[in-house]
Structure formats: C-alpha cells, structure tokens
Design a protein around this motif. Structure first.
Motif, PDB file in Angstrom:
ATOM      1  N   ALA A  95       0.830  -1.205   0.000  1.00  0.00           N
ATOM      2  CA  ALA A  95       0.000   0.000   0.000  1.00  0.00           C
ATOM      3  C   ALA A  95       0.865   1.256   0.000  1.00  0.00           C
ATOM      4  O   ALA A  95       0.616   2.212  -0.760  1.00  0.00           O
ATOM      5  CB  ALA A  95      -0.916  -0.012   1.222  1.00  0.00           C
ATOM      6  N   GLU A  96       1.907   1.261   0.826  1.00  0.00           N
ATOM      7  CA  GLU A  96       2.764   2.451   0.890  1.00  0.00           C
ATOM      8  C   GLU A  96       3.546   2.652  -0.403  1.00  0.00           C
ATOM      9  O   GLU A  96       3.785   3.777  -0.841  1.00  0.00           O
ATOM     10  CB  GLU A  96       3.722   2.331   2.077  1.00  0.00           C
ATOM     11  CG  GLU A  96       2.988   2.398   3.420  1.00  0.00           C
ATOM     12  CD  GLU A  96       3.885   2.863   4.544  1.00  0.00           C
ATOM     13  OE1 GLU A  96       3.762   4.044   4.930  1.00  0.00           O
ATOM     14  OE2 GLU A  96       4.705   2.059   5.017  1.00  0.00           O
ATOM     15  N   ARG A 176       4.979   5.638   6.451  1.00  0.00           N
ATOM     16  CA  ARG A 176       5.839   6.647   5.828  1.00  0.00           C
ATOM     17  C   ARG A 176       5.126   7.994   5.804  1.00  0.00           C
ATOM     18  O   ARG A 176       3.884   8.046   5.829  1.00  0.00           O
ATOM     19  CB  ARG A 176       6.175   6.244   4.392  1.00  0.00           C
ATOM     20  CG  ARG A 176       7.040   5.015   4.268  1.00  0.00           C
ATOM     21  CD  ARG A 176       7.230   4.679   2.801  1.00  0.00           C
ATOM     22  NE  ARG A 176       8.066   3.508   2.600  1.00  0.00           N
ATOM     23  CZ  ARG A 176       8.280   2.937   1.417  1.00  0.00           C
ATOM     24  NH1 ARG A 176       7.707   3.460   0.329  1.00  0.00           N
ATOM     25  NH2 ARG A 176       9.056   1.875   1.314  1.00  0.00           N
ATOM     26  N   PRO A 177       5.887   9.070   5.703  1.00  0.00           N
ATOM     27  CA  PRO A 177       5.255  10.397   5.605  1.00  0.00           C
ATOM     28  C   PRO A 177       4.275  10.508   4.435  1.00  0.00           C
ATOM     29  O   PRO A 177       3.204  11.119   4.566  1.00  0.00           O
ATOM     30  CB  PRO A 177       6.454  11.331   5.410  1.00  0.00           C
ATOM     31  CG  PRO A 177       7.590  10.624   6.068  1.00  0.00           C
ATOM     32  CD  PRO A 177       7.353   9.161   5.813  1.00  0.00           C
ATOM     33  N   SER A 178       4.615   9.898   3.299  1.00  0.00           N
ATOM     34  CA  SER A 178       3.715   9.988   2.143  1.00  0.00           C
ATOM     35  C   SER A 178       2.382   9.318   2.428  1.00  0.00           C
ATOM     36  O   SER A 178       1.337   9.765   1.960  1.00  0.00           O
ATOM     37  CB  SER A 178       4.368   9.350   0.918  1.00  0.00           C
ATOM     38  OG  SER A 178       4.738   8.002   1.175  1.00  0.00           O
ATOM     39  N   SER A 179       2.395   8.252   3.221  1.00  0.00           N
ATOM     40  CA  SER A 179       1.154   7.562   3.568  1.00  0.00           C
ATOM     41  C   SER A 179       0.314   8.405   4.522  1.00  0.00           C
ATOM     42  O   SER A 179      -0.912   8.518   4.375  1.00  0.00           O
ATOM     43  CB  SER A 179       1.470   6.201   4.198  1.00  0.00           C
ATOM     44  OG  SER A 179       2.213   5.399   3.305  1.00  0.00           O
ATOM     45  N   LEU A 180       0.980   9.003   5.502  1.00  0.00           N
ATOM     46  CA  LEU A 180       0.255   9.886   6.423  1.00  0.00           C
ATOM     47  C   LEU A 180      -0.397  11.040   5.661  1.00  0.00           C
ATOM     48  O   LEU A 180      -1.545  11.417   5.941  1.00  0.00           O
ATOM     49  CB  LEU A 180       1.215  10.435   7.475  1.00  0.00           C
ATOM     50  CG  LEU A 180       1.792   9.433   8.486  1.00  0.00           C
ATOM     51  CD1 LEU A 180       2.838  10.109   9.351  1.00  0.00           C
ATOM     52  CD2 LEU A 180       0.682   8.854   9.347  1.00  0.00           C
ATOM     53  N   LEU A 181       0.329  11.564   4.692  1.00  0.00           N
ATOM     54  CA  LEU A 181      -0.210  12.674   3.899  1.00  0.00           C
ATOM     55  C   LEU A 181      -1.413  12.244   3.071  1.00  0.00           C
ATOM     56  O   LEU A 181      -2.399  12.968   2.973  1.00  0.00           O
ATOM     57  CB  LEU A 181       0.878  13.227   2.972  1.00  0.00           C
ATOM     58  CG  LEU A 181       1.787  14.305   3.557  1.00  0.00           C
ATOM     59  CD1 LEU A 181       2.924  14.595   2.605  1.00  0.00           C
ATOM     60  CD2 LEU A 181       0.991  15.574   3.825  1.00  0.00           C
ATOM     61  N   MET A 182      -1.317  11.066   2.471  1.00  0.00           N
ATOM     62  CA  MET A 182      -2.431  10.609   1.628  1.00  0.00           C
ATOM     63  C   MET A 182      -3.693  10.391   2.459  1.00  0.00           C
ATOM     64  O   MET A 182      -4.787  10.798   2.064  1.00  0.00           O
ATOM     65  CB  MET A 182      -2.029   9.322   0.913  1.00  0.00           C
ATOM     66  CG  MET A 182      -3.035   8.877  -0.159  1.00  0.00           C
ATOM     67  SD  MET A 182      -4.452   7.947   0.481  1.00  0.00           S
ATOM     68  CE  MET A 182      -3.688   6.401   0.878  1.00  0.00           C
ATOM     69  N   LEU A 183      -3.552   9.731   3.611  1.00  0.00           N
ATOM     70  CA  LEU A 183      -4.709   9.504   4.478  1.00  0.00           C
ATOM     71  C   LEU A 183      -5.305  10.832   4.928  1.00  0.00           C
ATOM     72  O   LEU A 183      -6.533  11.022   4.925  1.00  0.00           O
ATOM     73  CB  LEU A 183      -4.292   8.668   5.683  1.00  0.00           C
ATOM     74  CG  LEU A 183      -3.737   7.264   5.376  1.00  0.00           C
ATOM     75  CD1 LEU A 183      -3.206   6.620   6.634  1.00  0.00           C
ATOM     76  CD2 LEU A 183      -4.802   6.398   4.725  1.00  0.00           C
TER      77      LEU A 183
END
Length: 927
Positions: A95-96, A176-183
């Motif tokens: 997913a990430e 990861r930061p990108s995952s936190l941002l997407m959510l």
C-alpha cells in the motif's frame, strides 16, 4: 536471479538487467525462456525465496533510481514490485509503495491488474489478523476499487482512514510520511466537500506536527504539506465565489496564488539543480509531478482573477511537464480543459476548441477504461464545453450540454455546478431581455450603444455665418433639440443662406470666413459622452466575452473621441479639436499625398499640351509653386506621352436621364422594403453636400437636388449594396455591433467603395489607378500641411478653384468657359466646407476635418488585402467592420454572408425601374 547472477550479488547494472527480464519478458528471446523454465522447476519454498530476492532487487533499484527517461521502465518496475509484495502478503508495504509511486504505474494501465490481484490475495489468508495487513488492505481497497468500475464508498473510506491514522499517531503502526499525507488528504477532502473548513484545517495541522521533524530534509514532503494548505484555499475560494462574497474570494485567491507560485519556484530550482541521472529517479519524477500540479493550480487561480495572459503561461508550463508523464490520471485532461477556458477568455476561440477536444478525448479515454472516478469527472468537461459553446453563440448546443451535465456533478466539483448554473441563467436572461430573435453575443449592449451612437454629426457641425435679425428670430422660434425633419429642413436653409453670405463676403474682403454652429446641442453631446462612458464601465465589469469587450471598448473610444472633438468645436478650442480629430482619422501621410498628386501631374501635362487649357494649367502651376512651394516633375513616360494625344477620360454625357430627389427617395424606400431592410429610412438633407449613410440612425441621407439615373445606380451599388447591406448583415450576425460600426471601420467602408469605383474606372485609365482624382486626400493633405505649408480655407479655395476649373475644361463638361469657372467655384467652396467642417477657428492654419482622407487610404489598404487574399471582399461583407478585425471575426466563425442586392444591380430592367418612380409634375407639385 540465481540463473542470471549465479555468482551472487552483482553491480547494480547487472542487477538492473536481470530485473528487466522479469519486467520485460519479451526484451530478449533466449534468457526469458531459460529463466521461465528454471522458475517452473522451483518448489513453492524456492519460489518464495527467489521472489524475496527479487523484491530486494526491485527495492534496491527503486532506491538507486537509474531508470531510462520516461514512464515505461519506472512503471514496469513499480508494478512488479507491488505484485510481488501482494503475493507475499505484505499488504502495508504494498500500500505504501502504491501510495508513493502508484501514479506512474496507473498511467500505464496497470491499476486494474493490481485491483484484481488485491481482491484475490485477500481471499487467500486472514488479512485482518495483523494490524499492518489490515491497514494496508483497507488502503489498497479504497485506492484500487474505482479501477474495477465499482462505486467508491467515501464515508467508509474516511472511517477507515481515520482508524489507520489514529493507529499511526499512537505508534501502533509505522507509516511513511507519504502515507500519512495521503490519508490526511482524503479525510480533509471529505470535510472540505461538506464545507467543514475548520475541521479540514485542524486535520492538516495535526499531520504537520507529526511530520515537522522531517520537513526540512525532504523537499517533496515540505511541498506536499504546502499543497494540502492550497487545497483548503481552493475550496474556500470556490465557497466564497459560490456565495458571491467577492472580497473574500479575491483575498483567498491572492493567498492561493502566492502559495502555488512559491511551490512552483522552489520546485523549478530543485529541477534546475538536479543532474540528468537524478532526473530519472522516481523521487525526481514525483517532484516534477508536484511542480506540474502547482503550476496548474496557479494558472487556475490566475484565470479566476482574470489574469489571463499570466494564467496561460503557467498552464503551458504545467502542460509541458504533464505531457512528459508527470501527472496523475486526470491531470492531463484537467490541464487541457483549463487551457481551453483560458484561451476562450482571451478570445482565442479556435485554439480553445482544439484544447477542449483534447480535454474531452483524454477524459473520455480514462472513463472508458472503467475507472469510476474518471466516469464521474467526464461531466465537468461537458460543462466546460457548454460554457465555450455559449461564448461562440452556439446557444442550443450549450444549453443541452449544461442541462445534461448539471445533475451528475459531484460534490467536490461544486464549482462546475456553479459554472453550469451561471451559463444557464445567462441563456434564460437573454431569452427574457433580448430584442433580436436570434442570439447575439452582445445582446446586453447593442441597443444601448445604437442609441448612444445615433446622432447627426453633420447637423451639429453645420456651419453658419452671422444671422440677420429676422433669421435669428426664426431660429429661436423654431429650434429645438428634437425637432422634426420638416423644421430641420427649414432651419438648414437658414444656415445655408447665412453661410453662403459669409463665404462670399470673406472672399471679397480677402479674409477667412467666421463660422459658428447654432445647431450644436452641447447638452446632448455631453449626455452622449456620459452615457458612453457609463456603458464602457459596465461592459468592462460585466461582459464575460473577451472579443465583445474588445470590440465595444474600441468602438466606444472612437465615439467618445468624436464627441469630444464636437465639444471642442463648441468650446472654440482648436488644439483640442485637432487632437481628437487626429485620433479618429489621422491626416494623410506624405506617401498618400504623393500618390494623390499623380492625377494633378497628369492634368497639368494635358493642360499645358493644349492651347485652350494652357492658361488654366499655368495658373494652377503658379499657385502650386508660390502658395504651396511645390515644384512638380512634369516629365512623361512614353505611355503618358501617348495619353496626351489620345486622352482617355470619363466623358459625362449631356443627355443623362434625370429624376427628382423625391423620386429617388421613393425608389430607395422601395428597395429597403423589398430587401427586408426593416427600420431604414431615406431623408432628404438640404445642407448635405453628398449622399451618406448613418448606420446608427439607420438612415440614407440624400442631397436636395435632382439625380441622374447613373447617380442612383451608383448610390444603389455603393451606399445600399455596400454600406447599408453590410449594416443589415451585421445586424443579423452573431455580433450586433457589426450593424452599427466597429473602430476604424470608416476607412474600410470608404476603401471598399473606392475599390469598386477604381474597378469601374480602370479601363479608362489603362491600369493607372494613381491617375484617378482623389480630391479628399488632396484637400485634407494641403489643409493639414503634410508636404506643403498648411493651407487655410481661403488659400485652399484658391487652389481648388484653379484645379477644378482645369479639370472641367479638360473634360469638356460645361458648355462654355464661364459656366466651367462658376461650377469650379461652387465645387471649391463645397470641398472647403467639407475639409474645414467643425474647425473652431479658420485663421488657425493646419487644422481640418480629415474624414475625406479615408477614401484613398482605404483604397490602398483594400488593394493590398485583395492581393494577399482574394476572398477578403466576401469576408468584409459580414458587417461594418475594419479590415484588421477580420481575424477576430474568424475566431467567432463570422466569415461570410449572402448579398441579395447584387442581383438587383445586375437586373437589365433597373434603368426603367428607377424612372418608374418619377411622378408627373402636377402630382409632384401637389405632393
């Protein structure tokens, strides 16, 4: 890998080549077959081991980032790594990975494959047994479900994403930061769609606090957080505009533009600093994608604040990146659509149509792949197309598209719902208010402008000499600003009588005439100025069509210049009169004067070669030298010598059929009626020196004297089939202004008339158009002092009297010399009155009324245009338009029109038809 790299770990280049055989099984013919055969012999445990090694290899390659330019190689590796992670039930890692780099894979059409695989994998094991897999499975489900044509449950997505974020913030799962941002993005988006701006902002602030320690080291992360703030501003702008809170909308637009400009500039610096090797890295691709996104939104906000040129520049930069592959699935269609709307706002409609087609095709392509979100998006492009068609006057098509799209626009695209409603409201407003049954782009303004442009300049500037006491009393008794035509005719006679007395007296006393303008209604002039200024302000504020704004701005500016020139006449301010006269119609150029002097040279050569005209020629030559300082070269070519002995000139027959002006009036009224020229009138004007058309007033003015049948045919051809027919065509066109006039259209109009006259006269002049007499250019050129000292009324009269006398002798027009001299005198007076119309002070040399310079200027312009494009005459028939505006009309699709009066001109019975309108003398007298 064991087959391809049997000796263990190899340099990254060899590892890359090995991976390519998996990603591209058809790249070679032998090695894939060997690898595939060996792979089939492995046990499940061996396959698991080898795939783990391949995951390591792909991950190392992704980290190293030595890809060829373009999406294909990156996309293949990204896809294969995601597939392997899913097969190994490492859902959160998958997913990430998809969150960070999936956009590159999706554009290559790999999303449906991954969507099907995740559904299959989730059935193979208890994916919710571990928190990591459960979080990864939920994310992948929401990301990939739309690619299977299934409707997305947005409420459930927000609920699942909140659960995952809480787990991450509490340390239960590492993201990861990108995952936190997407959510965070999708939770914010849901809140913004429901206009919960505070909640969205708070969600962003929570995310920022968690990511702040990493922000300084990661440009992409820093930019991504800024872009999330931009997302909030986007929605706030739209909400303010939707509620017509223009001040708040402008403030938010300014904030958004500053943010996106900052992001774009920062990313451009990063891109410039990157090497070619780094530019092929997926991380570099991500930065360029963010740059394209920022530029696209910068262009959008510039468009919404009407900075169209700057908007187009930003959007073109965004398009350059997106067409290279640095875009989300829907990014390219969105950019095409924004460019189309911006081009339309600039009046570049043909280019706008081209980009609209590209946007629609791209959006349709994405929708046809089965992607549910793209299928929802297709409706906004129908709104775009409907708005574009509305600006092009394709009203029925626009209405259908807008009505069809409106119910299907999703909540997060509410701005397009507003666009559709505004466009449909505009169509309904037109139906309720417009006076024309056909849709016209300028329906809001055309009748107001017609009323403000409908004034009689010739009446206001009708010169008068000192009135006698009786004349003054009669004037005061009869004069009103809105007098009827009968009273106006009587008062015109008073003006003419006083004017003639003053001219004769001034010439006898060898001084300049002293005129005043009693018909000049200064209150009406100033009311027109105020009305036009107000109209210009309203159009600049409220007219959505760029070309309509431009056409009206220019036309109103010309009208205001004309009215201020008339006001200067009232104020007796010569300098101000000349300033505005030059802005409306500049004085002849030296080139135009030398061209017009060709006919004088020819007349002088002919005059000097004949005994009966030698004295008149010498007299004219003396005036030109002494009074004007001109020493003309009278040498002749061989052809010109032949002309002297075989003069070809237009001989005016002494036996022309004459009809009364009343009969001519009846004939033209009948032509108007039969041609469907409703609202047009014919008025006999006693103080007119020539026939003329006033487009705004829908009037043909005739001189008050008998006309020959040939004269009437000439007026039919040039005034009706020319000027009036173009007025009618303009009134019935997509732009009603073409039925009145556009800026500088007078030069084109008179140029067309002169062009037709030149074609008629050309056989007589044996292909020497410069030999055709151009008195308007000569008179205005001498008066304004283009190549000679400026001539006053009296000195110009002396010159013109000698010139006309010579021409009448050469043409043998009159029965005797005395008649020729008297006719020349009257013609010279008439021409001087035209040349100095409205001039406040005739003792002030170098100032004149330059309108008569338009005939030659227009002719030369039309001749050059016809050489470039022989279809230009048909294109000019669409209305009263200047030649330089044809390109704008082509943008609107206004390129040709029928010309019904041409058939009447070719009717062999036309001569008899004209005579049939003459009544017996007794009936005429009784009338």
């Amino acid at each position: 890998l064991k087959v391809l790299c049997p000796q263990g770990p190899r340099p990254i280049k060899e590892l890359r080549n090995a991976c390519l055989l998996v990603a591209y099984p058809k790249r070679t013919q032998l090695l894939p077959l060997i690898a595939s055969a060996v792979y089939r012999q492995f046990s499940p445990e061996q396959r698991q081991e080898q795939e783990s090694l391949l995951i390591q290899a792909y991950s190392a390659w992704m980290q190293e980032g030595t890809f060829q330019e373009g999406d294909s190689e990156q996309g293949a590796v990204i896809t294969e790594l995601a597939v392997l992670l899913l097969r190994h039930h490492r859902l959160l890692e998958a997913a990430e990975h998809v969150i960070r780099y999936g956009w590159i894979s999706f554009k290559l059409g790999n999303a449906p494959r991954l969507a099907l695989l995740i559904e299959h994998v989730k059935k193979q094991f208890d994916w919710q047994a571990s928190l990591d897999n459960m979080c990864g499975g939920k994310v992948l489900h929401h990301m990939l479900t739309p690619f299977l044509g299934k409707e997305l449950n947005r409420e459930q997505r927000v609920k699942d994403y909140r659960f995952i974020l809480d787990a991450a913030f509490n340390g239960k799962v590492i993201l990861r930061p990108s995952s936190l941002l997407m959510l965070t993005h999708y939770i914010m988006l849901h809140a913004l769609n429901e206009l919960r701006f505070t909640e969205a902002q708070e969600m962003l602030e929570v995310c920022c606090r968690h990511l702040e320690p990493l922000r300084a080291e990661d440009v992409s992360l820093h930019v991504a957080l800024l872009l999330k703030q931009g997302m909030v501003l986007n929605c706030q702008c739209e909400h303010a505009e939707e509620h017509k809170n223009w001040q708040e909308a402008e403030r938010k637009h300014e904030q958004a533009m500053a943010l996106y400009r900052q992001v774009a500039e920062q990313l451009a610096t990063c891109s410039t600093a990157s090497s070619s090797t780094v530019s092929s890295h997926p991380y570099s691709s991500m930065l360029k994608r963010q740059q394209a996104y920022a530029l696209n939104y910068l262009g959008y906000h510039l468009y919404r604040t009407k900075h169209y040129e700057e908007s187009l520049m930003a959007l073109e930069q965004a398009l350059f990146l997106q067409e290279q592959g640095y875009a989300d699935l829907d990014g390219l269609a969105c950019c095409y659509g924004d460019i189309s709307q911006t081009l339309a706002a600039l009046g570049r409609f043909q280019e706008a149509l081209h980009f609209d087609e590209k946007a629609y095709a791209e959006a349709q392509h994405q929708a046809e792949t089965g992607h549910m979100l793209s299928q929802e998006e297709i409706w906004i492009y129908r709104v775009n197309r409907g708005c574009l068609y509305l600006r092009l006057g394709r009203i029925d098509e626009a209405e259908y598209l807008l009505q069809e799209a409106l119910p299907h626009i999703s909540a997060h695209r509410r701005m397009y719902r507003m666009f559709a409603k505004e466009a449909l409201d505009e169509i309904e407003q037109w139906r309720q208010q417009a006076t024309s049954p056909e849709h016209q782009l300028d329906w809001r303004w055309v009748e107001r402008f017609r009323a403000l442009a409908s004034y009689d300049t010739y009446w206001w500037l009708a010169a008068a000499g000192p009135l006698t006491e009786r004349e003054q009393q009669e004037w005061q008794q009869r004069f009103r600003p809105d007098i009827d035509e009968t009273t106006k005719s009587r008062l015109a006679t008073l003006l003419m009588q006083s004017r003639q007395r003053e001219i004769e007296t001034a010439l006898q006393e060898q001084r300049e005439p002293c005129f005043h303008y009693p018909a000049l209604d200064i209150q009406a002039v100033r009311a027109q100025i105020v009305g036009l200024a107000q109209l210009e302000h309203e159009i600049s504020q409220d007219e959505p069509h760029a070309l309509v704004r431009r056409f009206y701005h220019d036309a109103i500016e010309e009208e205001l210049d004309t009215l201020r020139m008339i006001e200067a006449t009232y104020q007796r301010n010569s300098d101000r009169f000349w300033e505005y006269m030059q802005r409306v119609i500049p004085a002849p150029t030296p080139e135009e004067m030398h061209y017009a002097l060709g006919s004088i040279r020819r007349d002088l050569r002919r005059g000097l070669s004949q005994a009966e005209t030698q004295g008149a020629a010498e007299s004219l030559l003396h005036i030109l030298h002494e009074q004007c300082g001109l020493s003309l070269d009278l040498s002749s070519t061989h052809m010109e010598e032949q002309e002297l002995y075989n003069p070809a000139h237009i001989h005016l027959s002494q036996e022309q059929h004459m009809v009364t002006v009343q009969a001519a009036k009846r004939f033209f009224e009948a032509v108007f009626q039969q041609s469907g020229f409703d609202g047009w009138r014919v008025i006999i004007d006693p103080h007119a020196s020539n026939a003329r058309v006033e487009q705004g007033m829908r009037c043909l003015f005739l001189e008050d004297h008998a006309l020959s049948v040939q004269d009437i045919k000439h007026l039919l051809a040039h005034e009706l089939a020319g000027h009036v027919a173009r007025c009618i065509a303009g009134e019935r066109s997509l732009l009603g202004l073409l039925g009145i006039h556009t800026r500088n259209s007078l030069v084109t109009e008179e140029g067309l008339a002169s062009y037709d006259e030149t074609l008629e006269a050309m056989p007589a002049w044996k292909g020497q158009p410069e030999m055709i007499f151009r008195p308007g250019t000569l008179a205005t050129g001498f008066a304004s002092g283009v190549i000679t000292p400026p001539q006053t009324f009296r000195s110009l009269f002396t010159l013109l009297e000698a010139l006309f006398f010579l021409r009448r002798l050469l043409g043998r027009i009159d029965a005797d010399e005395e008649t020729a001299r008297e006719k020349a005198r009257q013609l010279a007076i008439t021409r001087c009155l035209r040349t100095f119309r409205g001039v406040p002070d005739l003792t002030h040399a170098g100032i004149c009324f330059t309108q008569d310079a338009t005939y030659l200027r227009g002719l030369l312009m039309i001749e050059q245009a016809v050489k470039r494009d022989e279809n230009v005459l048909a294109r000019l028939a669409v209305g009263v338009v200047a030649l330089e505006q044809l390109a704008d009309l082509q943008e609107l699709g206004i390129v040709s029109t029928p010309q019904p009066l041409r058939k009447l001109l070719q009717d062999p019975r036309l001569h008899d038809s004209i005579l049939s309108f003459e009544q017996p003398a007794s009936a005429e007298a009784a009338q």
